[in-house]
Design a protein around this motif. Structure first.
Motif, PDB file in Angstrom:
ATOM      1  N   ASN A  21       0.835  -1.193   0.000  1.00 31.20           N
ATOM      2  CA  ASN A  21       0.000   0.000   0.000  1.00 31.20           C
ATOM      3  C   ASN A  21       0.870   1.243   0.000  1.00 31.20           C
ATOM      4  OD1 ASN A  21      -0.211   1.426   2.940  1.00 31.20           O
ATOM      5  ND2 ASN A  21       0.208  -0.766   3.138  1.00 31.20           N
ATOM      6  N   LEU A  78       0.358   5.851  -0.293  1.00 38.35           N
ATOM      7  CA  LEU A  78      -0.541   7.001  -0.369  1.00 38.35           C
ATOM      8  C   LEU A  78       0.294   8.269  -0.380  1.00 38.35           C
ATOM      9  CD1 LEU A  78      -3.857   7.589   1.497  1.00 38.35           C
ATOM     10  CD2 LEU A  78      -2.099   9.353   1.577  1.00 38.35           C
ATOM     11  N   SER A  85      -4.120   6.877  -3.701  1.00 37.65           N
ATOM     12  CA  SER A  85      -3.970   5.727  -2.812  1.00 37.65           C
ATOM     13  C   SER A  85      -3.858   4.462  -3.658  1.00 37.65           C
ATOM     14  CB  SER A  85      -5.176   5.622  -1.872  1.00 37.65           C
ATOM     15  OG  SER A  85      -5.150   4.402  -1.146  1.00 37.65           O
ATOM     16  N   ALA A 144      -9.252   6.874   3.223  1.00 39.53           N
ATOM     17  CA  ALA A 144      -8.214   6.088   2.553  1.00 39.53           C
ATOM     18  C   ALA A 144      -7.221   5.499   3.546  1.00 39.53           C
ATOM     19  CB  ALA A 144      -7.490   6.949   1.525  1.00 39.53           C
ATOM     20  N   ASP A 145      -7.096   6.097   4.733  1.00 36.53           N
ATOM     21  CA  ASP A 145      -6.196   5.579   5.771  1.00 36.53           C
ATOM     22  C   ASP A 145      -6.697   6.067   7.125  1.00 36.53           C
ATOM     23  OD1 ASP A 145      -4.196   4.582   7.348  1.00 36.53           O
ATOM     24  OD2 ASP A 145      -2.547   5.387   6.131  1.00 36.53           O
TER      25      ASP A 145
END
Length: 511
Positions: free
Chosen positions: A82, A84, A96, A180-181
């Protein structure tokens, strides 16, 4: 028959935004393509950063993204990646990227699933999701979904090899850049965060919330370090996901989904080094003895004493009854019978649970012309819902070749290829039932089998439940118009809610 892929590979919020993804060069999302073009423009023509940016950009994180090994019952079955950050050349946009690669032996076949998601957001606080690309390959089929998002809805172009592109218009999502996080945002603020998340498989939007926990000290590479801790839960999966993040540099150290599914921070080469794990043997529930013959008759019944079955799974139904034992174990009574004739009803029927069991979706596709045409051919003028359901189950059982490795995640793809395992049989059956005006849903759980090694066990499986005047379960994989009492259901619709049971559930006595 096999472990349901959605249970093994939780997506979207179920892995804290670590979606099932494919690791290869991908076509950029619509805004991503504009961003790349923007990097070649003069600086004055490029979009300027907003006056204030979202906390998701302020939270510390490793540059260049991070890799994690994915472990099931202590065995490595994949890896995730992952990242971002600001979009290159577009300070007003956030990108992202979430990836997962799964590879394991399932019975005699190799299963591999790769899936990649790229999402583009506005960079300001509360910035909306504006575009996405979701790419899938391997088990479940190959396709790319390219979406643009506005306040009025989402337009999604579905691309598949050898087939014409399809455009689907869906309701708008309420997902914003902080979603997104959520974990790092919550730890930065030291406050709980609530929002929503568009699931990468069905494109539905679900509530997502993250709760900050007290900080801890953990032993990392032989050194004690302070770590932040947060727990996220989505309304879709309803499974708490615990995350540990290094306080110093924001590294995501570990994700834990129950005691059996974990993702751990690892260097790239280590993360990509996979074991060849046989999932059937790893995840089956071995029985102390074979089930009695009456478990496989209709009507039929069997009683099992279980361990490690959390209370939230102990919901009495017309098929399953639970009785707590003094030692903390649970006596589960499984029974099966045909629907009572006096309760049978004509179709179309209203959904007794509000309508979700009649809905078409990007996965079920019960409103597609191909599905509706076949449903009409199979059911004809038959009014009795149960008789119609039996016709559908019989056709699916007879016309779908049982072939693991030829799986598909969309009902029309299953119909086109006419082969697959339990998930394909169940998906097509539910789609045809809904198209015929019969409320239906998929059921995830375990079923009794004795494989070549002669060990009696329960194996993860998927079948169908339909409302025909009363709820009844059917198994199109084995052409059972009444699913026998060897079926123990614990979840619905392929969600990851059952994942904590995998590798933990035990049967200590067969009565």
């Amino acid at each position: 028959m096999r472990l349901p892929r959605k249970a093994l590979l939780p997506v979207g919020a179920a892995l804290l935004s670590l979606a099932l993804v494919q690791c290869k060069k991908q076509e950029p999302a619509p805004e991503a393509a504009q961003v790349q073009a923007g990097t070649q423009q003069p600086q004055a023509q490029q979009a300027q950063a907003p006056a204030t940016v979202s906390d998701v950009l302020k939270a510390p994180r490793p540059r260049g993204g991070e890799y994690m090994g994915l472990y099931l019952v202590g065995k490595k079955v994949g890896y995730v990646f992952n990242d971002l950050g600001p979009v290159p050349g577009r300070a007003d946009r956030v990108r992202s990227i979430n990836e997962l690669h799964f590879k394991a032996q399932v019975g005699a076949r190799l299963s591999e699933r790769v899936h990649r998601e790229e999402r583009i957001y506005e960079a300001q606080p509360g910035g909306r999701l504006v575009a996405f690309t979701i790419e899938q390959r391997g088990d479940g089929g190959t396709q790319t979904l390219v979406g643009t998002v506005s306040a009025g809805g989402m337009s999604v172009v579905r691309k598949r090899p050898g087939l014409p592109d399809e455009t689907v218009n869906l309701p708008a999502t309420t997902e914003v850049v902080e979603d997104a996080d959520q974990v790092r945002v919550a730890l930065l603020r030291q406050a709980n965060v609530s929002g929503s998340w568009m699931d990468g498989t069905d494109l539905g939007t679900y509530k997502l919330s993250t709760t900050v926990q007290p900080a801890e000290e953990r032993l990392i590479s032989g050194v004690k370090v302070k770590v932040g801790k947060a727990v996220s839960v989505s309304d879709k999966e309803k499974v708490p996901i615990t995350a540990w993040v290094a306080a110093e540099d924001g590294r995501l150290l570990e994700l834990e989904l129950g005691q059996t599914m974990k993702a751990r921070s690892e260097p790239e080469q280590v993360a990509k080094s996979l074991e060849m794990v046989e999932v059937f043997g790893l995840t089956r529930v071995v029985l102390p003895r074979a089930l009695p013959p009456e478990a496989q008759t209709i009507p039929g019944q069997v009683k099992l004493v279980m361990e490690n079955l959390p209370e939230r799974f102990q919901r009495d139904t017309y098929r399953q009854k639970y009785e707590a034992q003094p030692d903390g174990r649970v006596l589960v009574t499984l029974s099966a019978r045909a629907p009572e004739p006096k309760r049978l009803a004509p179709r179309p029927l209203a959904d007794p649970e509000g309508g979700d069991n009649l809905k078409s979706s990007i996965i079920v596709e019960s409103d597609s012309p191909q599905i509706r045409e076949l449903a009409t051919q199979l059911v004809g003028s038959e009014k009795d819902a149960y008789t119609a359901a039996k016709k559908i189950v019989g056709w699916v059982a007879a016309n779908l070749k049982k072939d693991y490795g030829a799986s598909a995640d969309r009902a029309t793809d299953v119909l086109r290829q006419r082969k697959g395992d339990c998930t394909e049989h169940s998906l097509l059956t539910v789609s045809l039932l809904r198209a015929s005006g019969i409320p239906a849903r998929r059921v995830d759980g375990v079923i009794y089998m004795v494989n070549q090694d002669g060990v009696p066990a329960l194996y993860w499986h998927e079948w169908v439940e339909a409302f025909v005047g009363e709820w009844t379960q059917l198994d199109p994989t084995f052409n059972q118009v009444v699913a026998d009492a060897t079926h123990f259901g614990v979840g619905r619709e392929g969600n990851a809610e059952i994942t904590p049971l995998i590798g933990a559930l035990k049967v200590v006595e067969v009565k």
